[in-house]
Design a protein around this motif. Structure first.
Motif, mmCIF file in Angstrom:
data_model
loop_
_atom_site.group_PDB
_atom_site.id
_atom_site.type_symbol
_atom_site.label_atom_id
_atom_site.label_comp_id
_atom_site.label_asym_id
_atom_site.label_seq_id
_atom_site.Cartn_x
_atom_site.Cartn_y
_atom_site.Cartn_z
ATOM 1 N N LEU A 1 -5.591 -13.808 7.867
ATOM 2 C CA LEU A 1 -5.520 -12.396 7.678
ATOM 3 C C LEU A 1 -5.746 -12.198 6.017
ATOM 4 N N PHE A 2 -5.769 -13.443 5.340
ATOM 5 C CA PHE A 2 -6.029 -13.124 3.884
ATOM 6 C C PHE A 2 -7.571 -12.810 3.807
ATOM 7 N N LEU B 1 1.014 -1.184 0.014
ATOM 8 C CA LEU B 1 0.052 0.103 0.022
ATOM 9 C C LEU B 1 0.682 1.248 -0.036
ATOM 10 N N ARG B 2 1.912 1.314 0.638
ATOM 11 C CA ARG B 2 2.720 2.384 0.960
ATOM 12 C C ARG B 2 3.527 2.563 -0.602
ATOM 13 N N ALA B 3 3.637 1.768 -1.149
ATOM 14 C CA ALA B 3 4.323 1.618 -2.614
ATOM 15 C C ALA B 3 3.090 2.312 -3.626
ATOM 16 N N GLY B 4 1.963 2.372 -3.217
ATOM 17 C CA GLY B 4 0.911 2.982 -4.084
ATOM 18 C C GLY B 4 0.201 1.857 -4.787
ATOM 19 N N ALA B 5 0.612 0.634 -4.339
ATOM 20 C CA ALA B 5 0.042 -0.560 -5.195
ATOM 21 C C ALA B 5 -1.210 -1.166 -4.566
ATOM 22 N N VAL B 6 -1.654 -2.216 -5.140
ATOM 23 C CA VAL B 6 -2.862 -2.938 -4.736
ATOM 24 C C VAL B 6 -2.732 -4.382 -4.130
ATOM 25 N N VAL B 7 -3.006 -4.651 -2.786
ATOM 26 C CA VAL B 7 -2.961 -5.981 -2.501
ATOM 27 C C VAL B 7 -3.930 -6.979 -2.932
ATOM 28 N N VAL B 8 -3.246 -8.167 -3.453
ATOM 29 C CA VAL B 8 -4.298 -9.282 -3.908
ATOM 30 C C VAL B 8 -4.243 -10.415 -2.787
ATOM 31 N N PRO B 9 -4.836 -10.481 -1.497
ATOM 32 C CA PRO B 9 -4.695 -11.373 -0.552
ATOM 33 C C PRO B 9 -5.241 -12.743 -1.128
ATOM 34 N N VAL B 10 -4.347 -13.913 -0.930
ATOM 35 C CA VAL B 10 -4.651 -15.195 -1.373
ATOM 36 C C VAL B 10 -4.474 -16.020 -0.342
ATOM 37 N N ASN B 11 -5.711 -17.000 -0.339
ATOM 38 C CA ASN B 11 -5.695 -18.028 1.041
ATOM 39 C C ASN B 11 -4.182 -18.744 0.650
ATOM 40 N N PRO B 12 -3.416 -18.985 1.715
ATOM 41 C CA PRO B 12 -2.483 -19.876 1.683
ATOM 42 C C PRO B 12 -2.754 -21.177 1.555
ATOM 43 N N PRO C 1 -9.433 -8.324 -2.638
ATOM 44 C CA PRO C 1 -9.691 -9.831 -2.247
ATOM 45 C C PRO C 1 -10.494 -10.503 -3.083
ATOM 46 N N TYR C 2 -10.549 -11.737 -3.273
ATOM 47 C CA TYR C 2 -11.256 -12.380 -4.256
ATOM 48 C C TYR C 2 -12.617 -13.163 -3.618
ATOM 49 N N THR C 3 -13.660 -13.406 -4.202
ATOM 50 C CA THR C 3 -14.568 -13.867 -3.432
ATOM 51 C C THR C 3 -15.588 -14.754 -4.520
ATOM 52 N N SER C 4 -16.211 -15.768 -4.310
ATOM 53 C CA SER C 4 -17.019 -16.550 -5.095
ATOM 54 C C SER C 4 -18.365 -15.692 -5.502
ATOM 55 N N GLY C 5 -19.095 -15.766 -6.713
ATOM 56 C CA GLY C 5 -20.080 -14.935 -6.954
ATOM 57 C C GLY C 5 -21.098 -15.768 -7.744
ATOM 58 N N THR C 6 -21.401 -14.961 -8.874
ATOM 59 C CA THR C 6 -22.584 -15.885 -9.625
ATOM 60 C C THR C 6 -22.004 -16.712 -10.719
ATOM 61 N N THR C 7 -20.758 -17.064 -10.837
ATOM 62 C CA THR C 7 -20.281 -18.059 -11.356
ATOM 63 C C THR C 7 -19.226 -18.914 -10.851
ATOM 64 N N GLY C 8 -18.608 -19.757 -11.321
ATOM 65 C CA GLY C 8 -17.585 -20.740 -10.566
ATOM 66 C C GLY C 8 -16.432 -20.064 -10.398
ATOM 67 N N HIS C 9 -15.919 -18.881 -11.341
ATOM 68 C CA HIS C 9 -14.938 -18.132 -11.104
ATOM 69 C C HIS C 9 -14.589 -17.040 -9.771
#
Length: 535
Positions: free
Chosen positions: A225-226, A98-109, A181-189
């Protein structure tokens, strides 16, 4: 029921909490800067025997942010993947991105290679932080560069910190994209939820006031934390407060009880399954947990028997709340002084939630069951590069943009919301959302499986458990057993997605057009569970 003036829930609104929310025009790194100035020598994170002060945390964050910019070419708006168990390094990496101005993509380990590939390719992340023990799950050549959290080969986290490079001169802005953050929705992806610093901070600012948290709060950070529950409550909230996080890499009830006693933990936000584990563990009875002032969480309803035990034995009420990845966790909550059990609570500061007919999208009268839609400052701006999903997930009411949660709920005459069902086909296992179509798609790769249908099996501890109803190919019947299929699935998908129960059947119910009638199987599972509970 709405959050407009005159709404029923305002009769029971917490005293001292404003009805609306003024969202601070601040970023998550700004809160760390403030805490480091105010409390430089105060423990920010306690992890095992190690203590990281706020001054040390900020120094490490600045150095890693400088490394991202100067050595790896990370620029403002770039997405950076982060895959690790709970650790101080996770916090440093998150803040540094975040401090670098970028975006975190947290992923389940627990993610497997195919899942990591989707997150990386969909988000466009070309740089990643990956824990050493997870490197085997990262497809070769997927990222241009990265940093290993641990003592692995290649550029490591400790080397980035030791280099002491200066952070970028430019700082992020409140409206900049911060977390995906990635989450399930109306499709399988899984889909990326676009959260700015403003939407993340809105949920934190609201939660802080609602729960009465302050700089003296000591938080047990064990929820992953993800995941938004752990990310917001276990990591971001203590930094916003200038409080202390007592961090655990993975769940262990006996260790949690010891840490609560040792460090005088005051606040713990966790799914009901963890709370049940802690308070049913023999070691807990021997520990002094009197410092605990607030237990809260969501993801599944707290069983009535456990709530009663907590109140009678420990004088604690589990404060149930409701939120989603799309709302940065905190959205609804029960008032601390007047909570209801198995309840989603009421819309918090500045939140307008309503119940609509899921077909006509017309607002329904109080008491009727319909889809919960919500508007508030913590609602994401939309799904990453997915305008079709946005069209399906948002609607306009009274000139305001509402998010369709996909949850069926109703409101009682006091303005409290109660979950009744799910409009979307979704499984909620201890707060982790599982999309059955994704699991089914993976299971069809098994050489013995002819057909598979994944349903939710009610589970008193986890809320719901993933169950697969399977038809085997003729040559494999009697040759493949349940445990073999479960073990196979766990090798190919995150553990929380993999079926815990497999039922073999001769055929699956189908419509006239050949579609598997998953609702029929789901209802059969619920009826079977009800029969076990109420014989």
């Amino acid at each position: 029921m709405t959050a407009r003036d005159g709404a029923a829930h305002f009769r029971f609104w917490p005293k001292g909490v404003a009805r609306d929310l003024v969202v601070p025009r601040a970023t998550l790194p700004e809160y760390l800067d403030t805490a480091a100035r105010r409390y430089p020598d105060k423990p920010a994170i306690i992890h095992g025997d190690a203590v990281m002060t706020y001054a040390s945390l900020k120094q490490s964050v600045d150095a890693v942010a400088g490394h991202l910019q100067q050595r790896l070419g990370v620029a403002s708006g770039d997405r950076v993947l982060l895959a690790s168990q709970n650790s101080p390094q996770f916090v440093v990496a998150f803040q540094a991105i975040l401090r670098a101005g970028a975006v975190v993509v947290p992923v389940n380990p627990m993610s497997k290679s195919g899942e990591i590939r989707h997150y990386a390719q969909d988000s466009g992340a070309r740089v990643a932080f990956v824990a050493e023990e997870l490197l085997a799950n990262v497809p070769a050549g997927l990222f241009e560069s990265g940093i290993v959290i641990g003592a692995g080969t290649g550029p490591t986290f400790d080397e980035a910190v030791a280099a002491g490079l200066a952070p970028p001169a430019e700082v992020p802005r409140s409206e900049d994209l911060a977390v995906l953050p990635y989450t399930s929705g109306t499709t399988g992806h899984p889909k990326g939820c676009m959260h700015t610093h403003a939407t993340m901070v809105a949920a934190l600012a609201s939660s802080q006031v609602w729960k009465g948290l302050n700089a003296e709060s000591v938080v047990l950070a064990v929820a992953p934390l993800f995941h938004m529950l752990g990310l917001q409550n276990g990591m971001n909230m203590p930094i916003v407060l200038g409080g202390t996080a007592v961090m655990m890499a993975r769940w262990d009830a006996a260790t949690a009880a010891r840490l609560i006693e040792q460090h005088r933990v005051t606040v713990w936000t966790a799914p009901p399954a963890m709370v049940l584990d802690l308070f049913s563990h023999p070691d807990t009875q021997q520990r002094d947990l009197s410092s605990l002032a607030l237990l809260s969480g969501g993801g599944a309803a707290m069983p009535e028997a456990v709530s009663a035990m907590l109140l009678e034995r420990y004088g604690l009420s589990y404060n149930e709340a409701y939120g989603l990845s799309e709302t940065a966790a905190f959205l609804h909550a029960n008032p601390l002084a007047r909570g209801k059990r198995q309840c989603l609570g009421m819309p918090t500061q500045g939140v307008d939630s309503r119940i609509v007919d899921p077909i006509t999208l017309k607002e329904l009268p109080q008491g009727e069951v319909g889809e919960l839609v919500t508007h508030g400052p913590q609602v994401m701006s939309g799904y990453w590069n997915n305008p079709e999903a946005d069209r399906e997930s948002f609607l306009e009411i009274d000139g305001k943009r509402f998010f369709r949660t996909g949850d069926l709920a109703q409101v009682d005459d006091e303005g409290y919301f109660f979950l009744r069902d799910r409009l979307k086909r979704m499984i909620n296992a201890s707060g982790y959302k599982v999309w059955p179509a994704e699991v089914e798609s993976a299971m069809y790769d098994h050489p013995a499986i002819h057909e598979a249908c994944v349903v939710a099996m009610p589970d008193g501890k986890r809320g719901e458990t993933v169950k697969a109803v399977v038809v085997l190919k003729p040559g494999y019947r009697g040759e493949v057993d349940e445990q073999q299929v479960i073990a196979w699935a766990r090798e190919r998908m995150a553990v929380y997605k993999a079926p815990r129960v497999v039922q073999f059947v001769d055929s699956l119910p189908k419509s006239g057009t050949g579609k598997i009638l998953w609702r029929e199987l789901q209802e059969a599972e619920r009826h079977a569970a009800a029969g076990k509970v109420n014989p």
